[in-house]
Write a protein that holds these residues in place. Structure first.
Motif, PDB file in Angstrom:
ATOM      1  N   LEU A   1      -3.853   2.578 -10.642  1.00  0.00           N
ATOM      2  CA  LEU A   1      -4.035   1.807 -11.910  1.00  0.00           C
ATOM      3  C   LEU A   1      -3.929   0.549 -12.328  1.00  0.00           C
ATOM      4  O   LEU A   1      -3.094   0.518 -12.541  1.00  0.00           O
ATOM      5  CB  LEU A   1      -3.561   3.364 -12.940  1.00  0.00           C
ATOM      6  CG  LEU A   1      -3.568   2.674 -14.441  1.00  0.00           C
ATOM      7  CD1 LEU A   1      -4.814   3.126 -14.821  1.00  0.00           C
ATOM      8  CD2 LEU A   1      -3.082   4.106 -15.227  1.00  0.00           C
ATOM      9  N   GLN A   2      -4.569  -0.883 -12.644  1.00  0.00           N
ATOM     10  CA  GLN A   2      -4.428  -1.898 -12.938  1.00  0.00           C
ATOM     11  C   GLN A   2      -3.198  -1.941 -13.679  1.00  0.00           C
ATOM     12  O   GLN A   2      -3.140  -1.616 -14.781  1.00  0.00           O
ATOM     13  CB  GLN A   2      -5.129  -2.324 -12.662  1.00  0.00           C
ATOM     14  CG  GLN A   2      -5.197  -4.332 -13.288  1.00  0.00           C
ATOM     15  CD  GLN A   2      -6.149  -5.627 -13.131  1.00  0.00           C
ATOM     16  OE1 GLN A   2      -7.247  -4.585 -13.273  1.00  0.00           O
ATOM     17  NE2 GLN A   2      -5.182  -6.305 -12.638  1.00  0.00           N
ATOM     18  N   GLY A   3      -2.090  -2.715 -13.701  1.00  0.00           N
ATOM     19  CA  GLY A   3      -1.124  -2.403 -14.559  1.00  0.00           C
ATOM     20  C   GLY A   3       0.082  -2.167 -14.961  1.00  0.00           C
ATOM     21  O   GLY A   3       1.568  -1.816 -14.929  1.00  0.00           O
ATOM     22  N   ALA A   4       0.277  -0.459 -13.912  1.00  0.00           N
ATOM     23  CA  ALA A   4       0.888   1.107 -13.395  1.00  0.00           C
ATOM     24  C   ALA A   4       1.228   0.656 -12.009  1.00  0.00           C
ATOM     25  O   ALA A   4       0.804  -1.148 -11.322  1.00  0.00           O
ATOM     26  CB  ALA A   4       0.261   1.974 -13.488  1.00  0.00           C
ATOM     27  N   LEU A   5       2.774   0.981 -12.698  1.00  0.00           N
ATOM     28  CA  LEU A   5       3.821   0.645 -11.035  1.00  0.00           C
ATOM     29  C   LEU A   5       4.059   1.538 -10.793  1.00  0.00           C
ATOM     30  O   LEU A   5       3.897   2.946 -11.305  1.00  0.00           O
ATOM     31  CB  LEU A   5       4.637   0.518 -11.390  1.00  0.00           C
ATOM     32  CG  LEU A   5       5.459  -0.769 -11.769  1.00  0.00           C
ATOM     33  CD1 LEU A   5       6.123  -1.355 -12.592  1.00  0.00           C
ATOM     34  CD2 LEU A   5       4.644  -1.884 -11.108  1.00  0.00           C
ATOM     35  N   CYS A   6       3.912   2.468  -9.399  1.00  0.00           N
ATOM     36  CA  CYS A   6       4.544   3.666  -9.168  1.00  0.00           C
ATOM     37  C   CYS A   6       5.988   3.582  -8.485  1.00  0.00           C
ATOM     38  O   CYS A   6       6.630   2.873  -8.004  1.00  0.00           O
ATOM     39  CB  CYS A   6       3.714   3.161  -7.466  1.00  0.00           C
ATOM     40  SG  CYS A   6       1.898   4.062  -8.347  1.00  0.00           S
ATOM     41  N   LEU A   7       6.772   4.739  -8.837  1.00  0.00           N
ATOM     42  CA  LEU A   7       8.038   4.962  -8.313  1.00  0.00           C
ATOM     43  C   LEU A   7       7.809   5.892  -7.486  1.00  0.00           C
ATOM     44  O   LEU A   7       7.529   6.802  -7.472  1.00  0.00           O
ATOM     45  CB  LEU A   7       8.780   5.181  -9.097  1.00  0.00           C
ATOM     46  CG  LEU A   7      10.474   6.166  -9.020  1.00  0.00           C
ATOM     47  CD1 LEU A   7      11.462   5.080  -8.614  1.00  0.00           C
ATOM     48  CD2 LEU A   7      11.003   6.476 -10.611  1.00  0.00           C
ATOM     49  N   CYS A   8       8.798   5.885  -6.308  1.00  0.00           N
ATOM     50  CA  CYS A   8       8.250   6.491  -5.232  1.00  0.00           C
ATOM     51  C   CYS A   8       8.870   7.370  -4.310  1.00  0.00           C
ATOM     52  O   CYS A   8      10.223   5.790  -4.298  1.00  0.00           O
ATOM     53  CB  CYS A   8       7.351   5.160  -3.554  1.00  0.00           C
ATOM     54  SG  CYS A   8       5.695   4.596  -4.217  1.00  0.00           S
ATOM     55  N   VAL A   9       9.440   8.235  -4.254  1.00  0.00           N
ATOM     56  CA  VAL A   9      10.963   8.923  -4.044  1.00  0.00           C
ATOM     57  C   VAL A   9      10.836   9.534  -2.237  1.00  0.00           C
ATOM     58  O   VAL A   9       9.738  10.147  -2.489  1.00  0.00           O
ATOM     59  CB  VAL A   9      11.499   9.022  -4.633  1.00  0.00           C
ATOM     60  CG1 VAL A   9      12.769   9.932  -4.896  1.00  0.00           C
ATOM     61  CG2 VAL A   9      11.465   8.922  -5.920  1.00  0.00           C
TER      62      VAL A   9
ATOM     63  N   SER B   1       0.510  -1.554  -0.319  1.00  0.00           N
ATOM     64  CA  SER B   1       0.104  -0.271  -0.086  1.00  0.00           C
ATOM     65  C   SER B   1       1.127   1.408   0.381  1.00  0.00           C
ATOM     66  O   SER B   1       2.031   0.592   0.569  1.00  0.00           O
ATOM     67  CB  SER B   1      -0.965   0.077   0.828  1.00  0.00           C
ATOM     68  OG  SER B   1      -0.132   0.348   2.680  1.00  0.00           O
ATOM     69  N   LYS B   2       0.400   1.829  -0.773  1.00  0.00           N
ATOM     70  CA  LYS B   2       1.363   4.158  -0.616  1.00  0.00           C
ATOM     71  C   LYS B   2       0.707   4.508   1.003  1.00  0.00           C
ATOM     72  O   LYS B   2       2.457   4.764   1.444  1.00  0.00           O
ATOM     73  CB  LYS B   2       0.067   4.244  -1.132  1.00  0.00           C
ATOM     74  CG  LYS B   2       0.892   6.323  -0.577  1.00  0.00           C
ATOM     75  CD  LYS B   2       0.085   6.873  -1.053  1.00  0.00           C
ATOM     76  CE  LYS B   2      -0.038   8.532  -1.117  1.00  0.00           C
ATOM     77  NZ  LYS B   2      -0.965  10.103  -1.712  1.00  0.00           N
ATOM     78  N   GLN B   3       0.407   3.695   1.784  1.00  0.00           N
ATOM     79  CA  GLN B   3       0.547   3.501   3.230  1.00  0.00           C
ATOM     80  C   GLN B   3       1.986   3.367   4.457  1.00  0.00           C
ATOM     81  O   GLN B   3       3.473   3.560   4.519  1.00  0.00           O
ATOM     82  CB  GLN B   3      -0.743   3.477   4.073  1.00  0.00           C
ATOM     83  CG  GLN B   3      -0.021   3.597   5.869  1.00  0.00           C
ATOM     84  CD  GLN B   3      -1.074   3.819   6.749  1.00  0.00           C
ATOM     85  OE1 GLN B   3      -2.232   3.487   6.392  1.00  0.00           O
ATOM     86  NE2 GLN B   3      -1.311   3.544   7.968  1.00  0.00           N
ATOM     87  N   ARG B   4       1.923   1.826   3.490  1.00  0.00           N
ATOM     88  CA  ARG B   4       3.261   0.727   3.824  1.00  0.00           C
ATOM     89  C   ARG B   4       4.353   1.547   3.498  1.00  0.00           C
ATOM     90  O   ARG B   4       5.287   1.558   3.682  1.00  0.00           O
ATOM     91  CB  ARG B   4       3.112  -0.578   3.476  1.00  0.00           C
ATOM     92  CG  ARG B   4       4.526  -1.712   3.694  1.00  0.00           C
ATOM     93  CD  ARG B   4       4.230  -1.497   5.508  1.00  0.00           C
ATOM     94  NE  ARG B   4       5.660  -2.584   5.554  1.00  0.00           N
ATOM     95  CZ  ARG B   4       6.301  -2.354   6.452  1.00  0.00           C
ATOM     96  NH1 ARG B   4       6.275  -1.392   7.292  1.00  0.00           N
ATOM     97  NH2 ARG B   4       7.043  -3.102   6.548  1.00  0.00           N
ATOM     98  N   CYS B   5       4.488   2.267   2.006  1.00  0.00           N
ATOM     99  CA  CYS B   5       5.588   2.357   1.208  1.00  0.00           C
ATOM    100  C   CYS B   5       5.810   3.520   2.092  1.00  0.00           C
ATOM    101  O   CYS B   5       7.633   3.461   2.012  1.00  0.00           O
ATOM    102  CB  CYS B   5       5.123   2.788   0.455  1.00  0.00           C
ATOM    103  SG  CYS B   5       6.468   3.890  -1.450  1.00  0.00           S
TER     104      CYS B   5
END
Length: 143
Positions: free
Chosen positions: A39-47, A14-18
């Motif tokens: 968005l199914q199939g997309a990834l998130c780059l979190c910085v 999850s975004k929270q866990r990230c």
């Protein structure tokens, strides 16, 4: 985007866990990659930068190239692999809040959940119209 083998890929967290994971590190430029929740199939780059986690959506084209979703009017860059995309954004002044510096690697591979369901293999004896496969149906729509 199944079978991601980049060490910074954490799967469907999850975004929270990230944000918890990145905030523990407290180092600007620390990053991880996770599945998008919206968005199914997309990834998130979190910085991580100065107590804030910035999230950028990574999309994969039908040809298999990767790109970071940009604002209208900003030229998109396409990369042959996720590794190439990450390498590019390790350089300064590439449009992120900060350049990527520290990959937050997932701890243990065996702890990762199965990221992709097993494919349904068609039974060659059926015509596949409304065939029950563990509660799923294959429906043919008219042309």
């Amino acid at each position: 985007m199944c079978n991601m083998d980049h060490p910074a890929y954490h799967g469907p967290i999850s975004k929270q866990r990230c944000e918890e994971l990145l905030s523990k590190e407290r180092k600007d430029g620390t990053y991880l990659i996770r599945d998008s929740e919206t968005l199914q199939g997309a990834l998130c780059l979190c910085v991580y930068k100065q107590k804030v986690v910035y999230t950028y959506r990574i999309l994969q084209t039908h040809t298999g190239h990767f790109t970071v979703q940009t604002s209208s009017g900003v030229e998109e860059k396409f990369f042959k692999s996720l590794k190439d995309l990450i390498h590019n954004y390790k350089q300064r002044n590439q449009g992120l809040a900060t350049h990527l510096r520290h990959s937050l690697k997932r701890k243990m591979l065996q702890e990762q959940p199965q990221l992709c369901p097993e494919p349904i293999v068609p039974d060659e004896e059926n015509d596949y119209e409304n065939v029950n496969r563990s509660g799923e149906y294959v429906v043919f729509l008219p042309d």
